[in-house]
Write a protein that holds these residues in place. Sequence first.
Motif, PDB file in Angstrom:
ATOM      1  N   ALA A   1      28.414  48.836  36.769  1.00 10.19           N
ATOM      2  CA  ALA A   1      29.272  47.682  37.093  1.00 10.19           C
ATOM      3  C   ALA A   1      29.818  47.775  38.517  1.00 10.19           C
ATOM      4  CB  ALA A   1      30.417  47.581  36.093  1.00 10.19           C
ATOM      5  N   LYS A   2      29.189  48.592  39.349  1.00  8.00           N
ATOM      6  CA  LYS A   2      29.656  48.832  40.718  1.00  8.00           C
ATOM      7  C   LYS A   2      29.911  47.526  41.466  1.00  8.00           C
ATOM      8  CE  LYS A   2      28.354  50.978  45.086  1.00  8.00           C
ATOM      9  NZ  LYS A   2      27.373  51.811  45.780  1.00  8.00           N
ATOM     10  N   GLY A   3      31.058  47.506  42.164  1.00  2.82           N
ATOM     11  CA  GLY A   3      31.382  46.374  43.017  1.00  2.82           C
ATOM     12  C   GLY A   3      32.136  45.247  42.334  1.00  2.82           C
ATOM     13  N   HIS A   4      32.149  45.214  40.998  1.00  2.00           N
ATOM     14  CA  HIS A   4      32.893  44.155  40.314  1.00  2.00           C
ATOM     15  C   HIS A   4      34.378  44.266  40.649  1.00  2.00           C
ATOM     16  CE1 HIS A   4      29.329  43.537  37.748  1.00  2.00           C
ATOM     17  NE2 HIS A   4      29.865  42.360  37.504  1.00  2.00           N
ATOM     18  N   LYS A   5      34.962  43.132  41.000  1.00  2.00           N
ATOM     19  CA  LYS A   5      36.400  43.093  41.234  1.00  2.00           C
ATOM     20  C   LYS A   5      37.092  42.906  39.895  1.00  2.00           C
ATOM     21  CE  LYS A   5      35.938  41.488  45.899  1.00  2.00           C
ATOM     22  NZ  LYS A   5      35.934  40.354  46.808  1.00  2.00           N
ATOM     23  N   LEU A   6      38.190  43.647  39.712  1.00  2.00           N
ATOM     24  CA  LEU A   6      38.937  43.606  38.468  1.00  2.00           C
ATOM     25  C   LEU A   6      40.310  43.001  38.696  1.00  2.00           C
ATOM     26  CD1 LEU A   6      38.113  47.213  37.202  1.00  2.00           C
ATOM     27  CD2 LEU A   6      36.931  45.086  36.602  1.00  2.00           C
ATOM     28  N   LYS A   7      40.803  42.336  37.679  1.00  2.00           N
ATOM     29  CA  LYS A   7      42.153  41.788  37.742  1.00  2.00           C
ATOM     30  C   LYS A   7      43.147  42.843  37.280  1.00  2.00           C
ATOM     31  CE  LYS A   7      41.612  36.857  37.258  1.00  2.00           C
ATOM     32  NZ  LYS A   7      42.069  35.670  36.546  1.00  2.00           N
TER      33      LYS A   7
ATOM     34  N   GLY B   1      46.734  49.064  30.720  1.00  2.00           N
ATOM     35  CA  GLY B   1      47.068  48.152  31.827  1.00  2.00           C
ATOM     36  C   GLY B   1      45.977  47.141  32.098  1.00  2.00           C
ATOM     37  N   SER B   2      45.172  47.386  33.111  1.00  2.00           N
ATOM     38  CA  SER B   2      44.061  46.501  33.470  1.00  2.00           C
ATOM     39  C   SER B   2      42.736  46.964  32.858  1.00  2.00           C
ATOM     40  CB  SER B   2      43.898  46.457  34.992  1.00  2.00           C
ATOM     41  OG  SER B   2      43.539  47.740  35.467  1.00  2.00           O
ATOM     42  N   GLY B   3      42.716  48.194  32.331  1.00  2.00           N
ATOM     43  CA  GLY B   3      41.461  48.780  31.844  1.00  2.00           C
ATOM     44  C   GLY B   3      40.636  49.391  32.957  1.00  2.00           C
ATOM     45  N   ASN B   4      41.190  49.423  34.145  1.00  2.00           N
ATOM     46  CA  ASN B   4      40.523  49.880  35.363  1.00  2.00           C
ATOM     47  C   ASN B   4      39.820  51.234  35.203  1.00  2.00           C
ATOM     48  OD1 ASN B   4      40.003  50.294  38.165  1.00  2.00           O
ATOM     49  ND2 ASN B   4      42.105  50.924  38.551  1.00  2.00           N
ATOM     50  N   VAL B   5      40.532  52.235  34.683  1.00  2.00           N
ATOM     51  CA  VAL B   5      39.957  53.580  34.592  1.00  2.00           C
ATOM     52  C   VAL B   5      38.927  53.658  33.465  1.00  2.00           C
ATOM     53  CG1 VAL B   5      40.473  56.024  34.167  1.00  2.00           C
ATOM     54  CG2 VAL B   5      41.929  54.686  35.695  1.00  2.00           C
TER      55      VAL B   5
ATOM     56  N   LEU C   1      40.538  42.227  28.349  1.00  2.00           N
ATOM     57  CA  LEU C   1      39.454  41.414  27.776  1.00  2.00           C
ATOM     58  C   LEU C   1      38.646  40.724  28.868  1.00  2.00           C
ATOM     59  CD1 LEU C   1      41.213  39.688  24.723  1.00  2.00           C
ATOM     60  CD2 LEU C   1      39.336  41.347  24.626  1.00  2.00           C
ATOM     61  N   GLU C   2      39.344  40.150  29.839  1.00  4.36           N
ATOM     62  CA  GLU C   2      38.676  39.442  30.945  1.00  4.36           C
ATOM     63  C   GLU C   2      37.844  40.406  31.786  1.00  4.36           C
ATOM     64  OE1 GLU C   2      39.944  36.537  34.633  1.00  4.36           O
ATOM     65  OE2 GLU C   2      41.353  36.812  32.974  1.00  4.36           O
ATOM     66  N   ASN C   3      38.410  41.567  32.104  1.00  9.37           N
ATOM     67  CA  ASN C   3      37.689  42.545  32.927  1.00  9.37           C
ATOM     68  C   ASN C   3      36.468  43.105  32.200  1.00  9.37           C
ATOM     69  OD1 ASN C   3      39.354  42.317  35.193  1.00  9.37           O
ATOM     70  ND2 ASN C   3      40.721  43.950  34.525  1.00  9.37           N
ATOM     71  N   ILE C   4      36.598  43.332  30.911  1.00 13.04           N
ATOM     72  CA  ILE C   4      35.463  43.832  30.109  1.00 13.04           C
ATOM     73  C   ILE C   4      34.345  42.796  30.077  1.00 13.04           C
ATOM     74  CG2 ILE C   4      34.750  44.433  27.747  1.00 13.04           C
ATOM     75  CD1 ILE C   4      36.312  46.652  29.085  1.00 13.04           C
ATOM     76  N   LYS C   5      34.726  41.542  29.867  1.00 13.19           N
ATOM     77  CA  LYS C   5      33.735  40.462  29.831  1.00 13.19           C
ATOM     78  C   LYS C   5      33.037  40.326  31.182  1.00 13.19           C
ATOM     79  CE  LYS C   5      33.211  35.592  28.722  1.00 13.19           C
ATOM     80  NZ  LYS C   5      33.887  34.337  28.353  1.00 13.19           N
ATOM     81  N   LYS C   6      33.828  40.370  32.260  1.00 16.96           N
ATOM     82  CA  LYS C   6      33.291  40.208  33.610  1.00 16.96           C
ATOM     83  C   LYS C   6      32.284  41.304  33.957  1.00 16.96           C
ATOM     84  CE  LYS C   6      34.909  39.368  38.288  1.00 16.96           C
ATOM     85  NZ  LYS C   6      36.080  39.239  39.150  1.00 16.96           N
TER      86      LYS C   6
END
Length: 193
Positions: A18-24, A61-65, A91-96
């Motif tokens: 998923a490299k490069g995907h921007k996360l909220k 939090g954002s699920g970032n890690v 949920l949004e970050n996982i879907k993205k």
Amino acid sequence: MKLLNSGGIKLRVITGIAKGHKLKAPKGMNTRPTTDRIKENLFNIIGDIDCNSLVLDLFAGSGNVGIEFLSRGAEKCYFIDVNISSYKVILENIKKTKLNKKSEIYRTTYDKALRVLGNKNIKFNYVFLDPPYNKDLVKKALNFIDVYNLLAKDALVIVEHEKKLDLSEFSSKYHINTRNYGDTSISFLSIGR
């Protein structure tokens, strides 16, 4: 740390599928997403992620890690956060990032989640804890993780915490290695490594 106009913090997946995907990130000051610099250092220390690894991202939090673990090859990540805004952002970050099939997301308190996961007899290879500071949640969570026997024999627990937090009471169970980044510290607690 670069702020977006929306008030959120700029995050991205550093490497992997998923490299490069921007996360909220959730808006407001109730969360402190792990910065890219700290996250990059964290994963440089960890090294390669085994493709059979199970990950727990507690106080996600954002699920970032957790997303970074999945991007780097972990089999599955369980994301836990009680906050509705965080839950929606995860949920949004996982879907993205298209990591839905490798993710389970729970909107509940950390203690309830740990009890449920313990009852399912899940053993985690990696646990990432990043609770709100100055609320003694790190120590409580570590005790629950022990009570519910949630760690695989080679597990690594990674704690992002305020610099002043003393984890020495856990030194009889874990080898503890702490790195400081300004007012933030990352402690690596390992068993069997």
